[in-house]
Write a protein that holds these residues in place. Structure first.
Motif, PDB file in Angstrom:
ATOM      1  N   UNK A   1      14.247   8.853  -1.304  1.00 48.04           N
ATOM      2  CA  UNK A   1      13.400   7.887  -2.015  1.00 48.04           C
ATOM      3  C   UNK A   1      12.776   8.556  -3.233  1.00 48.04           C
ATOM      4  N   UNK A   2      12.311   9.755  -2.996  1.00 45.52           N
ATOM      5  CA  UNK A   2      11.634  10.520  -4.038  1.00 45.52           C
ATOM      6  C   UNK A   2      12.602  10.948  -5.128  1.00 45.52           C
ATOM      7  N   UNK A   3      13.699  11.575  -4.682  1.00 47.83           N
ATOM      8  CA  UNK A   3      14.616  12.241  -5.589  1.00 47.83           C
ATOM      9  C   UNK A   3      15.491  11.264  -6.372  1.00 47.83           C
ATOM     10  N   UNK A   4      15.880  10.173  -5.741  1.00 49.73           N
ATOM     11  CA  UNK A   4      16.850   9.275  -6.378  1.00 49.73           C
ATOM     12  C   UNK A   4      16.226   7.931  -6.732  1.00 49.73           C
ATOM     13  N   UNK A   5      14.908   7.836  -6.614  1.00 48.48           N
ATOM     14  CA  UNK A   5      14.201   6.599  -6.958  1.00 48.48           C
ATOM     15  C   UNK A   5      14.766   5.411  -6.200  1.00 48.48           C
TER      16      UNK A   5
ATOM     17  N   UNK B   1      14.061   0.398   1.530  1.00 49.00           N
ATOM     18  CA  UNK B   1      15.204  -0.306   2.105  1.00 49.00           C
ATOM     19  C   UNK B   1      16.526   0.322   1.685  1.00 49.00           C
ATOM     20  N   UNK B   2      16.575   0.699   0.396  1.00 50.82           N
ATOM     21  CA  UNK B   2      17.816   1.324  -0.092  1.00 50.82           C
ATOM     22  C   UNK B   2      18.053   2.650   0.620  1.00 50.82           C
ATOM     23  N   UNK B   3      17.018   3.445   0.716  1.00 53.71           N
ATOM     24  CA  UNK B   3      17.156   4.750   1.368  1.00 53.71           C
ATOM     25  C   UNK B   3      17.484   4.575   2.845  1.00 53.71           C
ATOM     26  N   UNK B   4      16.870   3.559   3.467  1.00 50.75           N
ATOM     27  CA  UNK B   4      17.150   3.252   4.869  1.00 50.75           C
ATOM     28  C   UNK B   4      18.652   3.012   5.048  1.00 50.75           C
ATOM     29  N   UNK B   5      19.189   2.212   4.105  1.00 52.12           N
ATOM     30  CA  UNK B   5      20.608   1.875   4.202  1.00 52.12           C
ATOM     31  C   UNK B   5      21.484   3.122   4.040  1.00 52.12           C
ATOM     32  N   UNK B   6      21.196   3.892   3.002  1.00 51.77           N
ATOM     33  CA  UNK B   6      22.042   5.046   2.695  1.00 51.77           C
ATOM     34  C   UNK B   6      21.959   6.123   3.777  1.00 51.77           C
ATOM     35  N   UNK B   7      20.772   6.388   4.301  1.00 47.85           N
ATOM     36  CA  UNK B   7      20.640   7.530   5.212  1.00 47.85           C
ATOM     37  C   UNK B   7      21.024   7.191   6.647  1.00 47.85           C
ATOM     38  N   UNK B   8      21.272   5.902   6.912  1.00 42.43           N
ATOM     39  CA  UNK B   8      21.550   5.492   8.289  1.00 42.43           C
ATOM     40  C   UNK B   8      22.735   6.250   8.875  1.00 42.43           C
ATOM     41  N   UNK B   9      23.754   6.423   8.038  1.00 41.30           N
ATOM     42  CA  UNK B   9      24.950   7.090   8.507  1.00 41.30           C
ATOM     43  C   UNK B   9      25.073   8.428   7.776  1.00 41.30           C
TER      44      UNK B   9
ATOM     45  N   UNK C   1      23.206   2.525  -9.224  1.00 39.29           N
ATOM     46  CA  UNK C   1      24.551   1.944  -9.273  1.00 39.29           C
ATOM     47  C   UNK C   1      25.336   2.268  -8.003  1.00 39.29           C
ATOM     48  N   UNK C   2      25.248   3.534  -7.601  1.00 37.57           N
ATOM     49  CA  UNK C   2      25.964   3.960  -6.399  1.00 37.57           C
ATOM     50  C   UNK C   2      25.522   3.127  -5.205  1.00 37.57           C
ATOM     51  N   UNK C   3      24.203   2.983  -5.071  1.00 34.73           N
ATOM     52  CA  UNK C   3      23.706   2.181  -3.957  1.00 34.73           C
ATOM     53  C   UNK C   3      24.268   0.770  -4.032  1.00 34.73           C
TER      54      UNK C   3
END
Lengths: 463, 93, 474
Positions: free
Chosen positions: C305-309, C313-321, C340-342
């Motif tokens: 969240x900090x590093x990639x702004x 919710x976005x971080x939740x999605x990305x870090x889940x797996x 964009x990646x997200x």
């Protein structure tokens, strides 16, 4: 290899000798019934024919696993079970060439001092067939004393090798706990028992011990063997209360002490302060462990199953009800009780603390003496049935033997004398891994007083 | 030990007892427990329990699949009741 | 549930450890084999056999205890837990009690109300039982699973709601997957969760504890607990006393049912396992445990969240797996724009994966290819629309986005000369439209753009094209 084993070497690969052995065994077995199963051929495939002990027969107590032989433990529960694997101590002997010729009788699951608790057969003492061979390794002691094999394996949980050895007039070694693998020994009381050796000479006892001892990856409680040497100069002898031993046994004990002095050892009287509490502590631990160890027998994966059961619980209850004998049930019940919440501290935990006290006693003792000599059992071989000693008295009588198991120390029965036609032995004890000390004393004593032989003992055909 | 305790203990150990047995065992059990109570005479307050006999520490087995030295089928044949490769037990509900 | 009650939920979580062999013997620890093939005298409880502790399981047990901030035991040992069960060969389970690998830890997890902390009572090693299949008036026993290495994690009753319980479990699953100690799948049985729940008037402390079993997903854990919370509140409202008991979640009936009451509870008669020595880890072992520590999911989420702004919710999605999180970070490192990646990973890529029934690991789209695709867009080599087509081709042809754009001639046209010629041609062909626009009808611009796209085969770069068109239209 020693002279005795040299004599037995190749007996099973020599047709003539083998049939003579067969005949000799048959003659004795009609009188003593030491083997539950016997087969002079079956074991050949698993023995190394180029080993130093090739062609030498030995007997194995029927609570020790030998692949292809039954593993009944003297119980109806396992009457038909054939072991799919072998105990480490058995494999090591087979690797050295020796061959299993049969499984010997015992008190059911090793619980008893007479072998009369076997659900399958009665074993008689070769010295007097009206009397018991002792127990629980009674079959192993009887077959060795009669000369059917040069040695046999037993198990010693509280004296089960040493007491029958004494009753039958032979040597019986209970090694240091962990010095010989327990893998393949049907567990009765895991923290107390060890495999043991029954033989007619010190040399054979030692040679067999050298083969079976040492760390085993299959037994994580086993230890690499590092001998505690040291010359024996001083031997302590346990002070015995008046009347604690039968007259015969007392006389024999006293003459043993005298003989050791004659061998130029310094004998000093010693006491073990916690001696009075060892039997209750021993039985509390043994039964607690037994209650768990025998839980696996439930008629599902192997063993006795009842004719009818409607659900798993009934199946287990019925198979255990019908498969176990009275003494086994008693010990399981007591063991379950002393572990129950609310009673653990009073019984089980306290017994483990007493165990610590006993260890401390011995530790102190062995700073003053190099070895110990002690009685084995208050009586010589007693009569079948409970007329001489009932089952409770037999338990109390384990006093002198079970201390070695509580402390984990090595102990060796040596034949002492024959009193009124019955052999009586004494036991030597040493610090951990001090088996060499025991052998050293025993060899010297043996030179003057070798193991006595019962009538009809005759190994003329061997040479 | 009273009969209720005896039956409860027997049930924990999955031992079935008929009346005669219960009577006999109750006597023997009580005799032994009384004997065990001698342990209460000894002062053990400054003693640690010995839970393990002689033991070398840290015996671990490497996590490598072992060669099967016993044929599973041989063990299955020892089961009193089998169906296909399953050990069978009754379970009437 | 009404506000007058407070809920206390504690969990007992079992995970199968990722080891090659069973806890106490060298049999394969593997699912799906023929029944009763991965068995030996040890795990079948034959007379005379002895257990041998699996080194890997010991290591993994300590790693989890460490990750859960436990005090690690310096002399851990096993004990026998005595109870009879048909699929448990020895009729005792080798487990831990007095001195487990770790005690007194904690774990944080995120909820919509913020990060919460759950205390961990202990972490201990044990062995699994076999499997029983009920068939008519018989049961079939398969002992392949008997002796599987298990780790049990016991929490304090610190969780306040069934919803939080589900979130906690998902966090926990993620943690063990990140660490590679277990796959944490509840539906396959490699993770199990029993819960205990009590409710009481606010401020009165713990109530009467009810244990819940047989819930094979975090969602069912929530549902079971919600049902139980309501049931207990109803009982209390009616002035009835609650009983301490164990209940089973019945997923077909959506309710819990009594399994056994306190009176029927087992007395496990724990005592130290005499067959196994005490384990005293040395510094080398502790170093091994430390060196195996990974960044845990929650830490990673907050860092992302900090590093990639990213939003929560976005971080939740990305870090889940774990794979997705690693993939994402690799792509960022290669120059991809995190937002964009997200966007791509959570929509177009996800849709394609679902359509193709593939996991990201198994798909041809590597992190560098996805970054490449984003570069093609940002450099205006292709449009966003074309990019979706390129993505399709990446999956079907298994070639890099650049190769596909080149091979299929999909790159955008931004050469002013080419664009000017096209504008001229289209204006010449539609003089009335041009007049209308010049007359102020801006709606017709869209029509011209459409014609231009047709003319250029959709490849005209829209920004320069619009600029030229505007100039021409004056």
């Amino acid at each position: 290899m020693n002279k005795e084993l040299e004599l037995w070497k190749g007996v099973l690969s020599d047709g003539t000798k083998k049939s003579k052995l067969e005949k000799y065994i048959k003659g004795w077995e009609e009188k003593i019934g030491s083997f539950l199963e016997i087969d002079l051929n079956r074991g050949a495939y698993d023995s190394n024919e180029s080993g130093a002990l090739a062609g030498i027969p030995f007997g194995v107590k029927d609570n020790i696993a030998v692949k292809g032989f039954k593993l009944t433990c003297g119980s109806k529960m396992l009457q038909t079970l054939v072991s799919p694997y072998s105990a480490t101590v058995v494999s090591r002997l087979q690797q050295a060439g020796a061959q299993v010729i049969g499984k010997t009788n015992l008190d059911e699951f090793g619980m008893g001092s007479s072998t009369d608790n076997s659900a399958l057969q009665q074993t008689n003492n070769p010295w007097d067939t009206e009397r018991v061979a002792g127990g629980s390794s009674g079959g192993s002691a009887a077959c060795v004393a009669a000369g059917l094999v040069p040695f046999a394996l037993g198990t010693d949980t509280g004296g089960s090798v040493r007491q029958p050895a004494s009753f039958c007039g032979i040597y019986g070694l209970k090694p240091t706990y962990g010095a010989a693998s327990r893998y393949g020994l049907t567990a009765y009381a895991s923290s107390l028992e060890t495999p043991g050796i029954l033989a007619r000479t010190v040399a054979t006892t030692k040679d067999v011990f050298d083969i079976i001892k040492g760390e085993d990856e299959r037994d994580q409680s086993s230890l690499s063997y590092e001998a505690e040497g040291g010359q024996v100069k001083t031997i302590g002898y346990l002070k015995i209360e008046e009347g604690a031993l039968n007259a015969d046994v007392e006389a024999s004990y006293k003459s043993s002490i005298k003989r050791l002095e004659d061998l130029e050892y310094t004998l000093v009287e010693v006491e073990l302060p916690t001696m009075d509490y060892v039997v209750p502590a021993y039985y509390t631990i043994a039964m607690a462990e037994a209650s768990a160890n025998l839980a696996r027998f439930n008629g599902i994966r192997y063993g006795y199953a009842p004719f009818m059961a409607e659900n798993p619980n009934e199946l287990m209850k019925k198979s255990r009800h019908e498969g176990f004998g009275d003494e086994v049930k008693l010990r399981i019940l007591l063991g379950t009780y002393v572990l129950r919440s609310g009673f653990q501290d009073q019984f089980y935990v306290r017994s483990q603390k007493i165990r610590t006290a006993i260890r401390n006693d011995f530790e102190k003792l062995f700073t003053k003496v190099d070895s110990l000599v002690m009685p084995i059992f208050p009586t010589a071989a007693f009569h079948h049935g409970s007329s001489d000693l009932d089952s409770f008295q037999q338990k109390v009588a384990d006093k002198y033997t079970c201390v070695a198991n509580l402390a984990g120390l090595p102990a060796l029965t040596i034949p002492s004398s024959v009193e009124n036609g019955l052999p009586v032995g004494v036991q030597l004890m040493a610090p951990y891994f001090g088996e060499d000390r025991l052998f050293e004393i025993a060899v010297k004593a043996e030179e003057k007083y070798p193991a006595p032989q019962p009538e009809d003992f005759d190994l003329e055909w061997l040479s | 030990m009273d009969t209720k305790e005896l039956y409860h203990t027997a049930s924990l150990a999955r031992l079935e007892l008929d009346e005669k047995e219960a009577e006999k065992l109750s006597r023997e059990v009580s005799q032994m427990l009384e004997y065990f109570n001698h342990m209460l005479e000894l002062d053990v307050s400054n003693l640690e329990p010995t839970t393990h006999a002689l033991m070398k520490n840290n015996r671990l087995r490497r996590d490598v699949v072992a060669e099967q030295t016993v044929d599973p089928d041989e063990m299955l044949e020892n089961a009193p009741d089998l169906e296909d490769r399953f050990v069978l037990i009754p379970n009437v509900l | 549930m009404s506000n007058k009650y407070e809920t206390f939920i504690g969990l007992e979580i079992h995970i199968h450890l990722e080891a090659n062999t069973k806890m106490f013997c060298g049999c394969k620890a593997q699912y799906g084999d023929e029944p009763n093939t991965n068995i030996c005298p040890v795990c079948m409880g034959y007379p005379g056999v002895l257990p041998m502790v699996n080194e890997k399981a010991m290591e993994l047990g300590y790693k989890v205890a460490r990750a859960l901030n436990c005090k690690l035991s310096k002399n851990t040992f096993f004990e026998r837990k005595n109870y009879f069960y048909p699929d448990m060969p020895k009729n005792y389970q080798i487990s831990q009690f007095e001195e487990p690998v770790g005690v007194d830890g904690w774990m944080d997890f995120d909820t919509p109300e913020g990060t919460k902390k759950i205390r961990i009572h202990d972490v201990h090693l044990e062995e699994d039982a076999g499997k029983m299949i009920h068939a008519g008036d018989m049961s079939l026993c398969d002992y392949n699973r008997a002796g599987y290495p298990l780790l049990e994690i016991v929490t304090e009753p610190d969780i306040k709601t069934p919803e939080d319980t589900e979130l906690f479990l998902r966090n926990f699953q993620r943690m063990v997957r990140y660490m590679g100690v277990s796959d944490g799948n509840m539906d396959e049985g490699s993770m199990k969760c029993d819960a205990n729940i009590s409710i009481n008037l606010v401020g009165k402390g713990l109530g009467t504890k009810v244990e819940l079993k047989n819930m094979n997903s975090p969602r069912f854990v929530r549902k079971g607990l919600s049902y139980e919370e309501e049931r207990q509140a109803d009982m209390l409202d009616q002035g009835k006393a609650l009983t301490q008991e164990t209940r089973l979640w019945n997923e077909n009936r959506d309710q819990t049912e009594v399994m056994r009451t306190k009176e029927e509870a087992e007395d496990y008669r724990y005592f130290p396992e005499p067959d196994l020595p005490i384990f005293r880890p040395d510094q080398t072992f502790f170093d091994l445990v430390e060196s195996g520590l990974v960044e845990l999911p929650l830490t990673r989420k907050h860092r992302m969240m900090e590093e990639y702004k990213l939003s929560a919710d976005q971080a939740e999605y990305i870090h889940d797996d774990l794979y997705l999180a690693d993939y994402f970070e690799e792509a960022v490192k290669l120059g991809g724009d995190s937002v964009q990646l997200f966007a791509w990973l959570s929509s177009d890529v996800k849709k394609l994966l679902n359509r193709e029934n593939l996991s990201l690991q198994d798909s041809p789209l590597t992190a560098s290819w996805l970054t490449e695709l984003l570069e093609l867009i940002s450099s205006e080599a292709i449009s966003g629309k074309i990019a979706k087509k390129v993505l399709d081709f990446v999956f079907s042809d298994k070639k890099s986005p650049k190769t596909i754009v080149e091979e299929k001639g999909m790159s955008q046209v931004s050469d002013p000369a080419v664009l000017t010629a096209a504008v001229d041609k289209v204006m010449a062909a539609n003089p009335d439209v041009v007049e209308a626009i010049k007359g102020g009808d801006n709606k017709q611009r869209g029509f011209l753009m459409g014609q231009l796209m047709k003319e250029t085969g959709g490849k005209a770069a829209p920004v320069p094209l619009q600029k030229i068109l505007a100039e021409k239209l004056g």
